[in-house]
Scaffold this active site. Structure first.
Site, PDB file in Angstrom:
ATOM      1  N   GLY A  50       0.792  -1.220   0.000  1.00 25.40           N
ATOM      2  CA  GLY A  50       0.000   0.000   0.000  1.00 25.40           C
ATOM      3  C   GLY A  50       0.822   1.266   0.000  1.00 25.40           C
ATOM      4  N   GLU A 115      -6.676   5.445   1.581  1.00 22.93           N
ATOM      5  CA  GLU A 115      -6.900   4.094   2.089  1.00 22.93           C
ATOM      6  C   GLU A 115      -7.920   4.133   3.219  1.00 22.93           C
ATOM      7  OE1 GLU A 115      -3.221   2.216   3.098  1.00 22.93           O
ATOM      8  OE2 GLU A 115      -2.644   1.910   1.011  1.00 22.93           O
ATOM      9  N   HIS A 243      -5.575  -9.034   7.815  1.00 24.87           N
ATOM     10  CA  HIS A 243      -5.859  -8.324   6.571  1.00 24.87           C
ATOM     11  C   HIS A 243      -7.092  -8.965   5.950  1.00 24.87           C
ATOM     12  CE1 HIS A 243      -5.514  -6.393   2.710  1.00 24.87           C
ATOM     13  NE2 HIS A 243      -4.539  -5.647   3.184  1.00 24.87           N
ATOM     14  N   ARG A 294      -9.896  -2.111   8.921  1.00 23.26           N
ATOM     15  CA  ARG A 294      -9.680  -3.514   8.574  1.00 23.26           C
ATOM     16  C   ARG A 294     -10.391  -4.497   9.493  1.00 23.26           C
ATOM     17  NH1 ARG A 294      -3.202  -3.514   7.179  1.00 23.26           N
ATOM     18  NH2 ARG A 294      -3.363  -2.382   5.216  1.00 23.26           N
ATOM     19  N   HIS A 355      -1.991 -10.506   9.593  1.00 26.14           N
ATOM     20  CA  HIS A 355      -1.212  -9.532   8.822  1.00 26.14           C
ATOM     21  C   HIS A 355      -0.247  -8.710   9.664  1.00 26.14           C
ATOM     22  CE1 HIS A 355      -0.298  -6.864   5.537  1.00 26.14           C
ATOM     23  NE2 HIS A 355      -0.815  -5.808   6.144  1.00 26.14           N
ATOM     24  N   ARG A 390      -4.358  -0.836  14.000  1.00 27.04           N
ATOM     25  CA  ARG A 390      -3.457   0.007  13.198  1.00 27.04           C
ATOM     26  C   ARG A 390      -4.193   0.629  12.024  1.00 27.04           C
ATOM     27  NH1 ARG A 390      -0.076  -1.059   8.434  1.00 27.04           N
ATOM     28  NH2 ARG A 390      -1.141  -3.050   8.299  1.00 27.04           N
ATOM     29  N   SER A 395       2.290   1.783   9.524  1.00 27.62           N
ATOM     30  CA  SER A 395       3.355   0.910  10.037  1.00 27.62           C
ATOM     31  C   SER A 395       4.727   1.290   9.509  1.00 27.62           C
ATOM     32  CB  SER A 395       3.053  -0.559   9.725  1.00 27.62           C
ATOM     33  OG  SER A 395       2.736  -0.724   8.365  1.00 27.62           O
TER      34      SER A 395
END
Length: 541
Positions: A50, A115, A243, A294, A355, A390, A395
């Site tokens: 991403g 995103e 994920h 997510r 993930h 997150r 990250s």
């Protein structure tokens, strides 16, 4: 490697973005040994598609990015640490560009993507291979610096602290010091003692503890396990991000094949989630639909799969322009096409996969852990910026910001005080045997993975956690006995670390009597009145 012992100012364990960036920043004033399990390109960073979130646009602001992060973190973020990460982000992006990282541009400016969970487009990316582009630039410059020695195919066994030294074992836990690590040269089978004034854990994640994961084979939680065994404080390990959209495959290798990740950016681009009957379902779960965080998307997919009995759902972008699909997602397009799926014309079969770990080794604003001389940055660390969930693409940002802060703190640490080394013993494996068969390893690895997937994944309960705890305890006993009787080898060390991580995740999940962020339990479906970290520490290292 002929040496049985080595010494360096700083030992860095791990070669993802956090480890490489820290090495780059430390090299001007200190000698660095960086040990890595595989070749230096094999890391979670390298698979980050991403991008890296940062406030670049005039339409954006630090406060907006901070608020988006706090909202995703479900009340558990450390706001001070979030502000540090967000406000220092643009400078770290500039650092990456200065060393040769080529991010995607549009009309002469950085192309900023949107995103899930972000209120503004702020994802700096290199098409859909951002991690690989950053890693490549870092590897190139690290290889050119004389003060950095990279040792590949080397796995850390344990940190060197008072618990390795007979006359210091009774020292108080709050005054413990790390003086380096014992590492295994995987090719020769020899164990090397590396002493160092400071040690940085940059070992990445622990996705391989689960049956389905987007993480590479090397993501076996080594840093978290070693830090826990050494007595460092660990927190929030129940918050494992699944994920929601990894590519579904009929054949999965239990022993470590990673699922191919279908980037968050595909949903940001307009991708729709459909049942196998072609029905959209995200509107039933969240008004943000596919752009929900997510954890919500993963639970929605999990719920639909449980209701239908199917093994996957579809992610559909066939309504988008074919050329735009190919241009935005060349790696995903080509990978799927090689498997017979033309994503511009066919929906993509997807399933959730482990993930990212939001918890880890507790660190302060300069990446210092609770052990003197031990730092941690990247996914192995718990800075508090992710809270209970997150935010997408934070990250890589966290990794570079706090790797840089570790380097800033290490300079005075190394120059203003003298580190006194005790008499550190060499590794002693006398009396142990060479393992002749690995059936115990493969069998127990499968059992760990299936136990964690079945009982400690997207939806949990007291009963599931209790079952998992019993099974992991039995496996841990067997493997620890095996570890004490045989010469160490990589698969044994990784299994031992995965078991430690499984134990920590289960224990942390059991402590949390609520559902928050990534931790959802049937027995406590509501939020607790007060948001608190779940802290663990091995008091008998």
């Amino acid at each position: 490697m002929n040496n049985s012992s080595l010494h360096s100012d700083v030992l860095i364990i791990g070669s993802g973005i956090a480890g490489l960036f820290a090495a780059l920043k430390i090299a001007p004033y200190a000698n660095v040994i960086l040990v890595t399990k595989k070749d230096r390109n094999e890391s979670n960073t390298n698979y980050a598609q991403g991008g890296i979130a940062s406030v670049i646009s005039k339409d954006d602001s630090f406060d907006k990015h901070i608020q988006d992060t706090l909202i995703a973190g479900a009340g558990l973020c450390n706001e001070k640490m979030v502000r540090i990460m967000v406000e220092e982000g643009p400078s770290r992006i500039k650092d990456l560009m200065d060393i040769g990282t080529h991010f995607s541009e549009h009309e002469g400016r950085l192309d900023l993507a949107l995103e899930g969970g972000h209120s503004k487009p702020r994802i700096v990316h290199a098409k859909d291979l951002t991690g690989k582009e950053i890693e490549s630039a870092l590897v190139t410059i690290v290889n050119s610096l004389k003060n950095i020695r990279v040792i590949e195919n080397t796995i850390a066994i344990d940190l060197i602290t008072e618990h390795n030294i007979e006359n210091l074992r009774s020292s108080a836990l709050q005054s413990r010091t790390c003086w380096g690590a014992y590492v295994l040269d995987a090719k020769s089978g020899s164990v090397i003692k590396i002493s160092s004034s400071a040690t940085i854990l940059a070992t990445g994640g622990l996705g391989q503890v689960y049956q389905h994961t987007t993480n590479p084979r090397i993501a076996t939680g080594d840093g978290i396990a070693m830090a826990y065994r050494a007595g460092a404080r660990i927190a929030n390990m129940e918050f494992i991000q699944f994920h929601p959209t990894s590519l579904y495959s009929h054949s999965k290798d239990f022993l470590g094949e990673q699922s191919f990740l279908i980037s968050e950016a595909v949903r940001g681009f307009g991708g729709k989630l459909l049942t196998r009957n072609g029905i959209e379902f995200m509107s039933k779960y969240d008004e943000r639909k596919e752009l929900a965080p997510r954890d919500i998307v993963a639970r929605a997919i999990d719920s639909e799969l449980k209701k239908s009995g199917e093994e996957f759902v579809y992610l559909d972008i066939t309504h988008k322009n074919i050329d735009e699909v190919k241009n935005h997602f060349p790696n995903i397009y080509n990978h799927c096409l090689n498997l017979g799926i033309d994503i511009a014309r066919q929906p993509i079969p997807v399933v959730p996969a482990a993930h990212y770990s939001c918890g880890g080794v507790i660190v302060d604003e300069y990446s210092r852990t609770s052990l003197n001389g031990l730092y941690a940055c990247g996914e192995v660390a718990m800075t508090g910026v992710h809270g209970a969930n997150r935010l997408a693409s934070n990250s890589l940002l966290e990794a570079v910001v706090f790797a840089n802060r570790a380097a800033l703190n290490l300079k005075p640490f190394l120059t203003e005080q003298e580190v006194v080394f005790p008499d550190i013993p060499d590794w002693d494996d006398s009396g142990t045997l060479t393992a002749e068969e690995n059936v115990l390893i493969t069998h127990n690895l499968k059992e760990v993975k299936t136990t964690m997937w079945d009982y400690v994944s997207i939806v949990r309960s007291n009963q599931r956690l209790e079952r998992a705890a019993k099974r992991i305890y039995i496996i841990s006993d067997e493997v620890e006995d095996f570890y004490k009787r045989t010469k160490v080898f990589p698969e044994l060390l990784e299994l031992r670390n995965l078991i430690a991580c499984a134990h920590i995740i289960i224990k942390s999940a059991t402590l949390r009597k609520e559902s928050r962020g990534l931790h959802y339990t049937l027995d406590y479906p509501h939020l607790a009145p007060k948001a608190e970290d779940s802290v663990l520490q091995n008091i008998n290292p």
